[in-house]
Design a protein around this motif. Sequence first.
Motif, PDB file in Angstrom:
ATOM      1  N   LEU A 185       0.836  -1.182   0.000  1.00 24.73           N
ATOM      2  CA  LEU A 185       0.000   0.000   0.000  1.00 24.73           C
ATOM      3  C   LEU A 185       0.881   1.246   0.000  1.00 24.73           C
ATOM      4  N   PRO A 186       0.970   1.934  -1.143  1.00 23.57           N
ATOM      5  CA  PRO A 186       1.806   3.141  -1.210  1.00 23.57           C
ATOM      6  C   PRO A 186       1.093   4.329  -0.569  1.00 23.57           C
ATOM      7  N   ARG A 187       1.854   5.364  -0.299  1.00 26.43           N
ATOM      8  CA  ARG A 187       1.233   6.610   0.126  1.00 26.43           C
ATOM      9  C   ARG A 187       0.386   7.142  -1.025  1.00 26.43           C
ATOM     10  N   SER A 188      -0.530   8.031  -0.698  1.00 25.65           N
ATOM     11  CA  SER A 188      -1.499   8.512  -1.673  1.00 25.65           C
ATOM     12  C   SER A 188      -0.863   9.056  -2.951  1.00 25.65           C
ATOM     13  N   ARG A 189       0.088   9.982  -2.821  1.00 28.85           N
ATOM     14  CA  ARG A 189       0.646  10.598  -4.027  1.00 28.85           C
ATOM     15  C   ARG A 189       1.446   9.601  -4.846  1.00 28.85           C
ATOM     16  N   GLU A 190       2.152   8.675  -4.194  1.00 28.35           N
ATOM     17  CA  GLU A 190       2.879   7.646  -4.936  1.00 28.35           C
ATOM     18  C   GLU A 190       1.895   6.697  -5.629  1.00 28.35           C
ATOM     19  N   GLY A 191       0.806   6.376  -4.944  1.00 27.38           N
ATOM     20  CA  GLY A 191      -0.215   5.507  -5.539  1.00 27.38           C
ATOM     21  C   GLY A 191      -0.856   6.131  -6.764  1.00 27.38           C
ATOM     22  N   PHE A 226       8.374   9.290  -5.348  1.00 26.40           N
ATOM     23  CA  PHE A 226       7.376   9.980  -6.162  1.00 26.40           C
ATOM     24  C   PHE A 226       8.014  10.555  -7.412  1.00 26.40           C
ATOM     25  N   GLY A 227       9.143  11.229  -7.264  1.00 23.62           N
ATOM     26  CA  GLY A 227       9.842  11.815  -8.407  1.00 23.62           C
ATOM     27  C   GLY A 227      10.286  10.773  -9.411  1.00 23.62           C
ATOM     28  N   GLU A 240      -1.602  17.237  -7.717  1.00 21.49           N
ATOM     29  CA  GLU A 240      -0.169  17.178  -7.460  1.00 21.49           C
ATOM     30  C   GLU A 240       0.540  16.326  -8.514  1.00 21.49           C
ATOM     31  N   VAL A 241      -0.092  15.247  -8.938  1.00 26.54           N
ATOM     32  CA  VAL A 241       0.500  14.368  -9.954  1.00 26.54           C
ATOM     33  C   VAL A 241       0.506  15.073 -11.307  1.00 26.54           C
TER      34      VAL A 241
END
Length: 94
Positions: A21-27, A70-71, A55-56
């Motif tokens: 389960l990734p963090r929201s922005r990574e997901g 994320f980057g 953000e994405v």
Amino acid sequence: MVLRDSDGAFLACQTQLVARLPRSREGEAMGLAEALSWLYELGLQNVVVEVNAKEVADAVYSIKSDLSEFGSIISRCRGLLSMEYNGFVHFARR
């Protein structure tokens, strides 16, 4: 992921199981990367990919360097967008 034509009619869909389960922005970024990969595999061109994570969408077109996980995912998205199918990422408020 849902694929629609220019009139909004349903064409296809795809789901994926994520082992962790990734963090929201990574997901959200991972979802975009998988969608872009899928579109590339299908050979589709002139596509608009709508995301509901501002953000994405902003990160894809940002010139800032981001060395985080994320980057790294965003860099993969940029690479897929630079391929020949002429894609565009658009933020769509839901």
